[in-house]
Write an enzyme that holds these catalytic residues in place. Structure first.
Site, PDB file in Angstrom:
ATOM      1  N   ASP A 227       0.849  -1.207   0.000  1.00 58.48           N
ATOM      2  CA  ASP A 227       0.000   0.000   0.000  1.00 58.48           C
ATOM      3  C   ASP A 227       0.875   1.244   0.000  1.00 58.48           C
ATOM      4  O   ASP A 227       2.011   1.218   0.468  1.00 58.48           O
ATOM      5  CB  ASP A 227      -0.914  -0.014   1.240  1.00 58.48           C
ATOM      6  CG  ASP A 227      -2.170   0.811   1.036  1.00 58.48           C
ATOM      7  OD1 ASP A 227      -2.340   1.401  -0.042  1.00 58.48           O
ATOM      8  OD2 ASP A 227      -3.000   0.855   1.970  1.00 58.48           O
ATOM      9  N   HIS A 367     -10.734  -1.689  -6.619  1.00 59.70           N
ATOM     10  CA  HIS A 367     -10.572  -0.579  -5.668  1.00 59.70           C
ATOM     11  C   HIS A 367      -9.753   0.574  -6.247  1.00 59.70           C
ATOM     12  O   HIS A 367     -10.144   1.736  -6.148  1.00 59.70           O
ATOM     13  CB  HIS A 367      -9.936  -1.115  -4.382  1.00 59.70           C
ATOM     14  CG  HIS A 367      -9.553  -0.072  -3.401  1.00 59.70           C
ATOM     15  ND1 HIS A 367     -10.466   0.830  -2.874  1.00 59.70           N
ATOM     16  CD2 HIS A 367      -8.346   0.249  -2.844  1.00 59.70           C
ATOM     17  CE1 HIS A 367      -9.831   1.636  -2.028  1.00 59.70           C
ATOM     18  NE2 HIS A 367      -8.551   1.318  -1.998  1.00 59.70           N
TER      19      HIS A 367
HETATM   20 FE1  N7H Z   1      -7.164   2.257  -0.785  1.00 58.22          FE
HETATM   21  N1  N7H Z   1      -6.244  -2.419  -0.067  1.00 58.22           N
HETATM   22  O1  N7H Z   1      -5.456  -3.033   0.579  1.00 58.22           O
HETATM   23  O2  N7H Z   1      -7.029  -2.982  -0.794  1.00 58.22           O
HETATM   24  N2  N7H Z   1      -5.740   1.002  -1.487  1.00 58.22           N
HETATM   25  N3  N7H Z   1      -7.556   0.989   0.751  1.00 58.22           N
HETATM   26  N4  N7H Z   1      -8.485   3.629   0.013  1.00 58.22           N
HETATM   27  N5  N7H Z   1      -6.707   3.604  -2.242  1.00 58.22           N
HETATM   28  C1  N7H Z   1      -4.879   1.250  -2.532  1.00 58.22           C
HETATM   29  O3  N7H Z   1      -1.700   2.226  -5.043  1.00 58.22           O
HETATM   30  C2  N7H Z   1      -7.103  -0.318   0.896  1.00 58.22           C
HETATM   31  C3  N7H Z   1      -9.190   3.490   1.169  1.00 58.22           C
HETATM   32  C4  N7H Z   1      -7.326   4.827  -2.461  1.00 58.22           C
HETATM   33  O4  N7H Z   1      -3.793   5.958  -7.583  1.00 58.22           O
HETATM   34  C5  N7H Z   1      -4.042   0.114  -2.744  1.00 58.22           C
HETATM   35  O5  N7H Z   1      -0.984   2.665  -3.046  1.00 58.22           O
HETATM   36  C6  N7H Z   1      -7.662  -0.864   2.120  1.00 58.22           C
HETATM   37  C7  N7H Z   1     -10.115   4.586   1.323  1.00 58.22           C
HETATM   38  C8  N7H Z   1      -6.685   5.508  -3.561  1.00 58.22           C
HETATM   39  O6  N7H Z   1      -4.316   4.089  -8.551  1.00 58.22           O
HETATM   40  C9  N7H Z   1      -4.399  -0.828  -1.811  1.00 58.22           C
HETATM   41  C10 N7H Z   1      -8.420   0.125   2.695  1.00 58.22           C
HETATM   42  C11 N7H Z   1      -9.928   5.391   0.224  1.00 58.22           C
HETATM   43  C12 N7H Z   1      -5.680   4.660  -4.011  1.00 58.22           C
HETATM   44  C13 N7H Z   1      -5.492  -0.292  -1.039  1.00 58.22           C
HETATM   45  C14 N7H Z   1      -8.364   1.270   1.834  1.00 58.22           C
HETATM   46  C15 N7H Z   1      -8.885   4.785  -0.583  1.00 58.22           C
HETATM   47  C16 N7H Z   1      -5.715   3.474  -3.160  1.00 58.22           C
HETATM   48  C17 N7H Z   1      -2.988  -0.063  -3.828  1.00 58.22           C
HETATM   49  C18 N7H Z   1      -9.213   0.114   3.968  1.00 58.22           C
HETATM   50  C19 N7H Z   1     -10.644   6.670  -0.148  1.00 58.22           C
HETATM   51  C20 N7H Z   1      -4.704   4.919  -5.158  1.00 58.22           C
HETATM   52  C21 N7H Z   1      -1.645   0.493  -3.440  1.00 58.22           C
HETATM   53  C22 N7H Z   1      -9.035  -0.742   4.924  1.00 58.22           C
HETATM   54  C23 N7H Z   1     -11.935   6.848  -0.037  1.00 58.22           C
HETATM   55  C24 N7H Z   1      -5.327   4.580  -6.495  1.00 58.22           C
HETATM   56  C25 N7H Z   1      -1.420   1.889  -3.889  1.00 58.22           C
HETATM   57  C26 N7H Z   1      -4.385   4.898  -7.636  1.00 58.22           C
HETATM   58  C27 N7H Z   1      -4.850   2.399  -3.294  1.00 58.22           C
HETATM   59  C28 N7H Z   1      -6.265  -0.961  -0.058  1.00 58.22           C
HETATM   60  C29 N7H Z   1      -9.039   2.447   2.070  1.00 58.22           C
HETATM   61  C30 N7H Z   1      -8.394   5.331  -1.752  1.00 58.22           C
HETATM   62  C31 N7H Z   1      -3.704  -2.185  -1.701  1.00 58.22           C
HETATM   63  C32 N7H Z   1      -7.475  -2.259   2.664  1.00 58.22           C
HETATM   64  C33 N7H Z   1     -11.086   4.789   2.487  1.00 58.22           C
HETATM   65  C34 N7H Z   1      -7.045   6.885  -4.092  1.00 58.22           C
END
Ligand code: N7H
Length: 504
Positions: A227, A367
């Site tokens: 992440d 996601h």
């Molecule tokens: Fe997410 N996950 O493990 O699945 N997120 N996220 N997120 N997220 C991202 O690119 C995760 C949450 C964004 O630029 C990755 O850094 C989990 C909220 C955005 O392509 C992974 C939770 C919000 C991006 C996860 C969570 C976001 C992103 C890929 C909660 C906003 C970048 C790694 C427990 C409302 C997208 C990375 C891009 C990436 C996970 C929460 C938003 C692995 C487990 C609440 C904008």
């Protein structure tokens, strides 16, 4: 007390010098080893922070003052250990004077983080109720901030505040102090000094400890995925890596170029809104769901089919490799390469718009596609998407126990202490959750919910496109693998605003 804190500060500077002297290896920051005690980690696959001198040069060219911006705002998800200390203000006058005399010198700027990080970095942010308690009456021009997170629970898809940590529902949280370090001993030393300086002018309401996961899982959240790869490159702070969104500083920092989101008082310049959400993750249940539903792709074993389902739900493999570039199996070499692991748009062959029916490489519901649709909205992204956030959270809670693995049932509270910075919550976090993540018609009809963070008030969620052999099929998820335990909206002011406005 002032003298104690001053000597503590001297220790910080000395120790910071030692810490930077202990660097071994460079390799563009990726294999950099630091002393165990530093506040930041450098997981393989995440883009390195700019050097202090590089950031100073580009900040000067862009007119950004990195010495005035609190250190957490532009850095991202690289903390080693972090404590979130939520407090209420009992005595505004004493709080203000102690903030000025004792706390202000401890607040870590972006420049300090890049050049000579202290043993424990300290940041502070205030809820609307906190500013009101301090008799700061200007509107910051952001409705979600003004009304607070609790009143937004239903609109964010939470089943009201049923699952919320009770302290987030009392209206008592006026502010949060963020302390980041290499050890909780160091964090607690600094926190003790802060608490003893502030005395009864504040009281603790709630605290949450976050920590990078151990060993090779460092940098990975609790489901196991790397992440923090794709944070936007803020002009004047970073040189973008291929595929990274480039945003005007004003998309993250109030009052900078590109902040078109509201009318703000001049003292709010270079502050940023901090969204805090405590998001519980049901890891054994998530793993069981994957094991029970392997995608039936020919040539893949059931285990590979399960891994593929997880990767398509996220849009990346656990290594960080994007499914769009590696559609059927993980590619750890790609995941580990920050110059390539974000280098895609969802469009083929240099097109400026992605194919609106092809989910073979990545579902529209994934996601990372829901939260940043790239070419789904047309390129250049700088014209089509003004809804970027800097994610700066950290995992909380212990690793899975044998009992949890055997029973497929969560017994320990763990998840993500989600932190996001933006110059407008309505335009940033709230917009992402409401208009994209929970909107089943985004980005195309029948896309369904984001299977990771989509929320339907606790009701089942339909998700499209997960199975590449039958992309029009909808899956119904009856379990929320991420459960909101609530949070609050804060404003992280510039250091000069704390000095000249908030503490006087
Ligand atoms: Fe997410 N996950 O493990 O699945 N997120 N996220 N997120 N997220 C991202 O690119 C995760 C949450 C964004 O630029 C990755 O850094 C989990 C909220 C955005 O392509 C992974 C939770 C919000 C991006 C996860 C969570 C976001 C992103 C890929 C909660 C906003 C970048 C790694 C427990 C409302 C997208 C990375 C891009 C990436 C996970 C929460 C938003 C692995 C487990 C609440 C904008």
């Amino acid at each position: 007390m002032k003298s104690t804190l001053l000597s503590l500060l001297t220790c910080f500077s000395l120790a910071a010098g030692l810490a930077s002297a202990a660097y071994t290896g460079t390799d563009n920051g990726r294999s950099l080893q630091r002393r165990k005690s530093t506040a930041l980690i450098h997981p393989v696959g995440l883009p390195a922070l700019p050097s202090g001198s590089a950031a100073a040069a580009s900040a000067a060219a862009a007119g950004l003052n990195l010495t005035d911006i609190q250190g957490d705002v532009l850095i991202g998800m690289m903390k080693n250990k972090e404590l979130f200390f939520f407090f209420t203000i009992n005595d505004a006058a004493t709080f203000k004077s102690t903030l000025q005399s004792d706390i202000l010198p401890l607040i870590t700027s972006t420049t300090q983080i890049l050049n000579s990080p202290p043993i424990t970095a300290v940041n502070i942010a205030f809820a609307q109720t906190g500013l009101t308690a301090l008799n700061i009456t200007d509107s910051l021009g952001d409705t979600p901030f003004a009304t607070g997170q609790q009143s937004a629970a239903n609109s964010l898809g939470d089943p009201s505040t049923t699952n919320w940590q009770p302290e987030f529902t009392t209206g008592q949280i006026h502010g949060v102090i963020l302390l980041a370090s290499g050890s909780f001993d160091d964090i607690n030393d600094t926190l003790d000094s802060i608490k003893s300086a502030l005395g009864d002018s504040i009281a603790e309401v709630y605290s949450l400890e976050g920590a990078a996961r151990p060993g090779s899982e460092a940098g990975h959240e609790h489901f196991g995925f790397l992440d923090g790869i794709s944070n936007p490159a803020v002009s004047g702070f970073q040189t973008p890596k291929a595929g990274q969104a480039v945003v005007n500083p004003g998309e993250i920092l109030v009052g900078e170029t590109g902040d078109t989101f509201g009318t703000r008082p001049s003292w709010a310049k270079d502050g940023s809104f901090l969204v805090f959400r405590q998001l519980k993750q049901l890891v054994p249940e998530f793993n069981k769901f994957l094991a029970d539903n392997p995608l039936p792709v020919s040539g893949l074993s059931p285990e590979q089919g399960s891994d593929l389902l997880g990767a398509r739900m996220v849009g990346r493999w656990k290594s960080g490799a994007p499914v769009f570039l590696s559609p059927l199996v993980d590619n750890p070499t790609l995941g580990a390469d920050p110059s390539q692991n974000n280098n895609f748009t969802y469009a083929e062959g240099g097109n400026t718009v992605s194919n609106s029916t092809d989910q073979s490489k990545c579902p529209f519901s994934a996601h990372i596609r829901k939260t940043r649709p790239r070419a789904d909205l047309g390129l250049p992204e700088s014209s089509s998407n003004k809804h970027h956030i800097v994610r700066a959270g950290i995992p909380f809670g212990d690793e899975l126990t044998d009992d949890e693995i055997a029973s497929n049932t969560t017994q320990i509270n763990r998840g993500l202490a989600f932190v996001a910075y933006q110059s407008s919550i309505s335009n940033g976090f709230s917009f992402l959750q409401q208009a994209w993540v929970d909107n089943t018609g985004f980005v195309h009809a029948n896309t369904g919910f984001d299977p990771i963070i989509g929320a339907n008030g606790g009701n089942p969620r339909t998700v499209g496109g997960l199975d590449p052999t039958n992309p029009s099929a909808q899956m119904t998820l009856v379990t929320d693998f991420v459960v909101s335990q609530g949070g609050e909206y804060f404003f992280s002011p510039s250091i000069s605003a704390i000095a000249t406005h908030i503490s006087v």
